[in-house]
Structures are given as structure tokens and as C-alpha cells.
Design a protein around this motif. Structure first.
Motif, mmCIF file in Angstrom:
data_model
loop_
_atom_site.group_PDB
_atom_site.id
_atom_site.type_symbol
_atom_site.label_atom_id
_atom_site.label_comp_id
_atom_site.label_asym_id
_atom_site.label_seq_id
_atom_site.Cartn_x
_atom_site.Cartn_y
_atom_site.Cartn_z
ATOM 1 N N ARG A 18 0.833 -1.200 0.000
ATOM 2 C CA ARG A 18 0.000 0.000 0.000
ATOM 3 C C ARG A 18 0.872 1.256 0.000
ATOM 4 O O ARG A 18 0.609 2.219 -0.710
ATOM 5 C CB ARG A 18 -0.905 -0.026 1.237
ATOM 6 N N LYS A 19 1.946 1.211 0.778
ATOM 7 C CA LYS A 19 2.833 2.361 0.852
ATOM 8 C C LYS A 19 3.460 2.632 -0.517
ATOM 9 O O LYS A 19 3.522 3.779 -0.976
ATOM 10 C CB LYS A 19 3.921 2.079 1.899
ATOM 11 N N ASN A 21 3.684 5.773 -5.564
ATOM 12 C CA ASN A 21 3.580 5.830 -7.026
ATOM 13 C C ASN A 21 2.476 6.778 -7.461
ATOM 14 O O ASN A 21 2.651 7.591 -8.371
ATOM 15 C CB ASN A 21 3.313 4.429 -7.593
ATOM 16 N N LEU A 22 1.307 6.663 -6.814
ATOM 17 C CA LEU A 22 0.160 7.476 -7.216
ATOM 18 C C LEU A 22 0.433 8.961 -6.988
ATOM 19 O O LEU A 22 0.115 9.810 -7.823
ATOM 20 C CB LEU A 22 -1.094 7.047 -6.448
ATOM 21 N N VAL A 23 1.037 9.269 -5.842
ATOM 22 C CA VAL A 23 1.242 10.671 -5.503
ATOM 23 C C VAL A 23 2.315 11.280 -6.428
ATOM 24 O O VAL A 23 2.209 12.437 -6.849
ATOM 25 C CB VAL A 23 1.567 10.794 -4.001
ATOM 26 N N THR A 24 3.313 10.466 -6.783
ATOM 27 C CA THR A 24 4.319 10.938 -7.736
ATOM 28 C C THR A 24 3.687 11.176 -9.102
ATOM 29 O O THR A 24 3.960 12.178 -9.763
ATOM 30 C CB THR A 24 5.471 9.915 -7.843
ATOM 31 N N GLU A 69 -7.457 8.037 -0.817
ATOM 32 C CA GLU A 69 -6.288 7.791 0.029
ATOM 33 C C GLU A 69 -5.092 8.608 -0.461
ATOM 34 O O GLU A 69 -4.317 9.126 0.337
ATOM 35 C CB GLU A 69 -5.940 6.295 0.050
ATOM 36 N N THR A 70 -4.954 8.700 -1.785
ATOM 37 C CA THR A 70 -3.846 9.468 -2.351
ATOM 38 C C THR A 70 -3.985 10.940 -2.006
ATOM 39 O O THR A 70 -3.001 11.636 -1.758
ATOM 40 C CB THR A 70 -3.799 9.286 -3.880
ATOM 41 N N VAL A 79 8.052 11.057 -2.216
ATOM 42 C CA VAL A 79 7.946 11.278 -3.662
ATOM 43 C C VAL A 79 9.157 10.672 -4.364
ATOM 44 O O VAL A 79 10.291 10.862 -3.945
ATOM 45 C CB VAL A 79 7.841 12.793 -3.957
ATOM 46 N N HIS A 80 8.911 9.935 -5.427
ATOM 47 C CA HIS A 80 9.983 9.333 -6.218
ATOM 48 C C HIS A 80 10.598 10.371 -7.149
ATOM 49 O O HIS A 80 9.885 11.031 -7.903
ATOM 50 C CB HIS A 80 9.437 8.182 -7.074
#
Lengths: 59, 154
Positions: B17-18, B23-26, B43-44, B70-71
Motif C-alpha cells: 500500500r505504501k 507511485n500514485l502521488v508521484t 487515500e492518495t 515522492v519518487h
């Protein structure tokens, strides 16, 4: 353990199931395109929401 | 009882999940608008809003906290230099979720998660897009020529 004492007749079974009904889905109207759409969803026809949000126009 | 249920598990282990949320937030900060399921978007959103608030502080510590999630340095830089200044006067609510459709296959509720923008920012985006399109303009013409060539051969 609790067990059924008697078999239910087909009438009782069918009377119970007679209460199962389908509900009509709620439908609203797109302000921009006047087409039917799901409430709180972006209009799939025109990609508008709240009169202005262009989300995905494909044509 | 839903006591102390702080977040959705999204049918994943903690590490999975983490990783997904990172990934989603990036992706959100890269593309500024992403389409996912509404549950994932919600959630994001929590994470994204927190990160933007960090970025508004604009100090070294906040930058390190953000970089833990963040990636990619370029996206961290974009968040601090481009995204955070857009929200200098906005007290939270930097993102918006719009429901779009039901996904084919599992009828999953799909939505768009996007960064909220002022009309001026939108006009700026449109201008940049048009410039990019103008720079690319010769390409589609080529395609037409190729089709004509093929038609000519036949």
C-alpha cells in the motif's frame, strides 16, 4: 443446535421471494449537454461537470 | 465499530500500500491529473495534501520529508518550485476528485484526481499545450502524405 422443524412449502418460499424487487437507478441530467447521467458523475457524453469542468472530451 | 480505523487498507499489505501511494502521488505531481479508482484517489489525496503543505514551508527539513515519499528529485523540485507556489494563499484543499465512470470488467468506481487550479493557471496550461502542439504540427501532415502514397501505389 437449532434446526428447522418443518419444511417450508413452495408457496411460503415464493411469497418471501415475491418481495425481492429491483430498484431503478437514480438518473440526473447533464447541465451542459442535457443528456441523462448518473448523479455526482462527470457526464459521459460531453465530459462536463458543474457546467465547466472539461474532463475527457472524445469525439 | 470503526474505532481507530484511520485509513483504507485497499486490500494490500502495508508495504504494498505504501509503495502504491508513493507511485500514485508521484504520478499526480508529474501529470497534475490522474485517473484511478475513487477509493485509491481518496487515500492518495490525504498524502498529496500533506506533501503540498510541507512543500509550502519550503525549507530543507520539509524538502527531506517530502523526498522520503515522492519518487525522483525532479518531481520534488517541481512540487516545491511550481506546485507549492500556486497554493500560497489556499489553506488546504489543493486537490479535487471527480467521479467519471464505472470500469469495465469489475464495475469499479473510477474518478479523476487533479490539482485544483485558478483560471489564470488554466489559461497558462492551455497556452503551453498549444505551443507544444504548434511545435509538433508537421508530424500529422507526414502521416497524411504516407496514406496518400499508399493509395497512389494501389
Amino acid at each position: 443446535m437449532a434446526l428447522p422443524k418443518r419444511r417450508h412449502s413452495s408457496t411460503r418460499r415464493d411469497k418471501r421471494r415475491g418481495q425481492w424487487k429491483l430498484e431503478a437507478p437514480s438518473v440526473s441530467r447533464c447541465n451542459h449537454y442535457r443528456s441523462a447521467k448518473r448523479p455526482h458523475y462527470v457526464c459521459p457524453q460531453c465530459g462536463y461537470y458543474n457546467n465547466e469542468e472539461i474532463v475527457a472530451v472524445h469525439e | 465499530m470503526r474505532h481507530r480505523r484511520d485509513h483504507k487498507q485497499l486490500s494490500r499489505s502495508t508495504s504494498h500500500r505504501k509503495a502504491l501511494l508513493r507511485n500514485l502521488v508521484t504520478a499526480l505531481f508529474t501529470h497534475e491529473r490522474i485517473e484511478t479508482t475513487v477509493a485509491k484517489a481518496k487515500e492518495t489525496r490525504r498524502l498529496a495534501e500533506r506533501l503540498i503543505t510541507f512543500a509550502k514551508r519550503n525549507d530543507l527539513h520539509s524538502r527531506r520529508l517530502v523526498a522520503r515519499v515522492v519518487h525522483g528529485e525532479t518531481i520534488v523540485k517541481k512540487l516545491f518550485d511550481e506546485i507549492a507556489p500556486m497554493y500560497a494563499t489556499r489553506p488546504g484543499g489543493y486537490t479535487r476528485i471527480l467521479k467519471t465512470r464505472r470500469r469495465l470488467g469489475d464495475n469499479g468506481e473510477m474518478g479523476v484526481l487533479e490539482l485544483v487550479k485558478s483560471p489564470e493557471q488554466r489559461a497558462e496550461d492551455r497556452r503551453r499545450k498549444e505551443e507544444a502542439a504548434a511545435a509538433k504540427a508537421p508530424a500529422p501532415e507526414k502521416k497524411g502524405n504516407l496514406l496518400e502514397q499508399l493509395a497512389g501505389k494501389k
